[in-house]
Motif scaffolding. Structure first.
Motif, short mmCIF file in Angstrom:
data_model
loop_
_atom_site.label_atom_id
_atom_site.label_comp_id
_atom_site.label_asym_id
_atom_site.label_seq_id
_atom_site.Cartn_x
_atom_site.Cartn_y
_atom_site.Cartn_z
N UNK A 132 -0.16 -3.28 -22.15
CA UNK A 132 0.08 -4.25 -21.09
C UNK A 132 1.18 -3.94 -20.13
N UNK A 133 1.20 -2.78 -19.49
CA UNK A 133 2.25 -2.46 -18.51
C UNK A 133 1.70 -1.52 -17.44
N UNK A 134 2.18 -1.72 -16.19
CA UNK A 134 1.77 -0.89 -15.06
C UNK A 134 3.01 -0.26 -14.44
N UNK A 135 2.93 1.05 -14.15
CA UNK A 135 4.07 1.76 -13.55
C UNK A 135 3.79 2.00 -12.07
N UNK A 136 4.76 1.66 -11.24
CA UNK A 136 4.70 1.88 -9.80
C UNK A 136 5.79 2.85 -9.41
N UNK A 137 5.45 3.88 -8.64
CA UNK A 137 6.44 4.82 -8.10
C UNK A 137 6.51 4.61 -6.59
N UNK A 138 7.70 4.24 -6.11
CA UNK A 138 7.85 3.96 -4.68
C UNK A 138 7.65 5.23 -3.87
N UNK B 187 0.83 -1.20 0.00
CA UNK B 187 0.00 0.00 0.00
C UNK B 187 0.87 1.26 0.00
N UNK B 188 0.29 2.36 -0.47
CA UNK B 188 0.94 3.67 -0.32
C UNK B 188 1.83 4.08 -1.46
N UNK B 189 1.93 3.27 -2.52
CA UNK B 189 2.77 3.64 -3.66
C UNK B 189 1.88 4.16 -4.79
N UNK B 190 2.41 5.06 -5.62
CA UNK B 190 1.66 5.60 -6.74
C UNK B 190 1.61 4.56 -7.87
N UNK B 191 0.40 4.30 -8.38
CA UNK B 191 0.21 3.28 -9.42
C UNK B 191 -0.53 3.91 -10.59
N UNK B 192 -0.06 3.64 -11.80
CA UNK B 192 -0.73 4.14 -13.00
C UNK B 192 -0.38 3.24 -14.18
N UNK B 193 -1.17 3.35 -15.26
CA UNK B 193 -0.82 2.65 -16.49
C UNK B 193 0.47 3.24 -17.05
#
Length: 356
Positions: free
Chosen positions: A350-356, A335-341
């Protein structure tokens, strides 16, 4: 509500014209010589049909001169369509989609069929179906779809799926009033897995639809999408090998991983199963999903202290099972991380970007 003779524009797509006939809840609209079927609720009236003039009463026994014929007035035409081209639109991307009217009642609902034209080209096309065991095809729709829009093709009952074991779409692409690169005619024929119409997990939203649909790629980047050939001999051999495997099969080791690929400050992690193991023989879909989720966790755990680090997980489009598993992990375990396509231009759907 539109009526015959009204001038209409389409609510959720580009185009319009004069209503020539109405059958049930379908209006047939004359759009520059092409008759386009459209749901009545998708038609917005922008001009009323001219009222018919009633003849004036003539006194009895009084002769009257024949009326002077009036010059026929041409029906007003809709404004010409202005095509707004997109930077990536010179490559054909075409999708066939089936949308249930009520996704919560798949056993009884009707389905709407759409064709998505994600390109700068006009597509002259036909949509056909046939049942297994029959020789002839049935044309369900033939017409033209404008650039960068989706078009409604038909509404059908679930009972009609028995006549839709195979589908085919034939297309010719061109532009109007300008030069363009010539595209080869496209003809795509495939087996339609009608069982998916009754499975909720087979329907999902995407870049083209806000409501859940069963989407089938027909053309991707100018290339017709060919369904994978099924080799019955190979399938039978795989089944025999799987039965021979001990139920307590040891866990297969992951392929030795290369360093995560970096592009600038972004870490790219390809979660396709062929990037994780050398051989998938004997692995069930659940086994493969577990390996992919384990790799996702490994990368996340290794970067939890790297605040601001961007990680792109490439999971592919498919049916969205791996993507949903990743989102579940991000909603509960991480939880708590930024998530976007991730960037569509760089990674497609078909990809997801996560920013810690």
């Amino acid at each position: 509500m539109a009526k015959i003779g009204d001038i209409v524009r389409f609510l959720n797509s580009v185009g319009g014209g004069v209503v020539t006939r109405i059958e049930g809840n379908i209006a047939y609209v004359d759009d520059d010589g092409f008759e386009t079927p459209m749901l009545l609720r998708e038609c917005v009236v922008v001009g009323q049909a001219p009222a018919e003039e009633k003849p004036k009463a003539t006194p009895e026994f009084r002769a009257s001169a024949p009326p002077t014929p009036k010059a026929s007035q041409p029906a007003p035409q809709p404004e010409p369509v202005v095509v707004e081209e997109t930077p990536d639109g010179d490559k054909l991307n075409v999708v066939l989609a089936y949308e249930p009217a009520d996704v919560k009642q798949l056993s009884t609902t009707t389905f709407n069929t759409y064709l998505v034209n994600d390109s700068n080209y006009y597509l002259y096309f036909s949509y056909l179906t046939k049942a297994d065991g029959t020789d002839g095809w049935v044309t369900r729709y033939a017409g033209v779809v404008e650039p960068n829009i989706q078009i409604w093709l038909e509404e059908f009952e679930g009972t009609q799926l028995a006549q839709m074991d195979r589908v085919a779409v034939q297309m010719i692409a061109l532009k109007q009033d300008k030069e363009f690169d010539l595209k080869a005619p496209v003809s795509v024929e495939m087996k339609l897995d009608t069982r998916k119409f009754f499975k909720l997990h087979c329907f999902s939203t995407g870049i083209y639809f806000d409501e859940p649909v069963l989407a089938i790629d027909l053309v991707r980047d100018d290339r017709a999408v060919k369904p994978a050939a099924v080799d019955a001999v190979s399938i039978e051999k795989s089944i025999r090998e799987k039965k021979a495997v001990d139920r307590r099969r040891p866990v297969r080791p992951l392929r030795a991983k290369k360093a995560d690929v970096r592009r600038g400050e972004i870490i790219e992690v390809d979660l396709h199963i062929n990037e994780l193991v050398d051989n998938t023989a004997g692995l069930s879909p659940a086994d493969m999903l577990n390996l992919q989720v384990d790799e996702f966790r490994r990368v996340m755990d290794a970067n939890l202290r790297n605040k601001g680090q961007k990680i792109v997980f490439i999971h592919g489009k498919g049916e969205g099972v791996l993507r949903q598993a990743i989102l579940k992990e991000l909603n509960h375990r991480y939880k708590g991380h930024d998530v976007q396509d991730a960037s569509f231009r760089e990674y497609g759907f078909g990809a997801t970007q996560v920013t810690i």
